[in-house]
Scaffold this active site. Structure first.
Site, PDB file in Angstrom:
ATOM      1  N   PRO A  18      41.297  37.257   5.172  1.00 28.58           N
ATOM      2  CA  PRO A  18      42.613  37.861   5.374  1.00 28.58           C
ATOM      3  C   PRO A  18      43.188  37.392   6.706  1.00 28.58           C
ATOM      4  O   PRO A  18      42.439  37.042   7.628  1.00 28.58           O
ATOM      5  CB  PRO A  18      42.320  39.365   5.385  1.00 28.58           C
ATOM      6  CG  PRO A  18      40.890  39.473   5.790  1.00 28.58           C
ATOM      7  CD  PRO A  18      40.214  38.237   5.260  1.00 28.58           C
ATOM      8  N   HIS A  19      44.497  37.366   6.798  1.00 33.47           N
ATOM      9  CA  HIS A  19      45.121  36.900   8.031  1.00 33.47           C
ATOM     10  C   HIS A  19      46.516  37.475   8.157  1.00 33.47           C
ATOM     11  O   HIS A  19      47.153  37.818   7.169  1.00 33.47           O
ATOM     12  CB  HIS A  19      45.155  35.372   8.096  1.00 33.47           C
ATOM     13  CG  HIS A  19      45.629  34.710   6.843  1.00 33.47           C
ATOM     14  ND1 HIS A  19      44.840  34.604   5.723  1.00 33.47           N
ATOM     15  CD2 HIS A  19      46.796  34.129   6.533  1.00 33.47           C
ATOM     16  CE1 HIS A  19      45.505  33.967   4.771  1.00 33.47           C
ATOM     17  NE2 HIS A  19      46.704  33.678   5.236  1.00 33.47           N
ATOM     18  N   GLY A  20      46.926  37.588   9.415  1.00 34.42           N
ATOM     19  CA  GLY A  20      48.255  38.101   9.681  1.00 34.42           C
ATOM     20  C   GLY A  20      48.849  37.452  10.909  1.00 34.42           C
ATOM     21  O   GLY A  20      48.153  37.223  11.892  1.00 34.42           O
TER      22      GLY A  20
END
Length: 148
Positions: free
Chosen positions: A66-68
């Site tokens: 996951p990444h933001g």
């Protein structure tokens, strides 16, 4: 910037307990806040969840990335977690996730974001790396997999 350059011992956790992906993401985002990587947990989680809505970050083989990207991110970082129990992540192979690699990228880090994500995904697809992940028995073992 490389993945090895942003792996920090204080962002590598072993036997992380969480009921679902949101609980895991929140724990790692809280860790980012404590380490000064982000300034606001809710803003960062919203960015990660927005990306999760575009498609799963469960890449298969028990791994999620996951990444933001958000204004609240002060510097690029990766938090690495080995989960105590696998968690459902809607992964591409329909298998639960055991390893989470949560990337935090400043909003102005487009090229950096793509480079880090590509490098991390490529590294994690390597059979030797996956074997080392499975053999890891501590946070230090996980950290050493990504050392330069």
């Amino acid at each position: 910037m490389t993945v090895a350059a942003i792996v920090q011992p204080n962002l590598v956790k072993f036997n992380v307990v969480g009921q679902d992906r949101q609980a895991i993401i929140k724990q790692l985002a809280t860790l980012y806040l404590q380490e000064g990587v982000i300034g606001d947990v809710d803003e960062y989680i919203a960015a990660v969840n927005e990306r999760e809505q575009e498609g799963t970050t469960g890449v298969g083989g028990g791994i999620a990335i996951p990444h933001g990207k958000a204004d609240t991110v002060t510097r690029s970082a990766v938090a690495i977690a080995k989960l105590a129990q696998p968690v459902e992540w809607q992964a591409l192979d329909d298998q639960p996730v055991e390893y989470v690699f949560l990337l935090a990228i400043p909003n102005d880090g487009d090229n950096e974001h793509l480079k880090l994500l590509s490098e991390l995904a490529g590294t994690l697809m390597d059979d030797d790396v996956r074997a080392k992940l499975q053999a890891a028995t501590s946070s230090q073992d996980l950290e050493q997999i990504f050392e330069k």
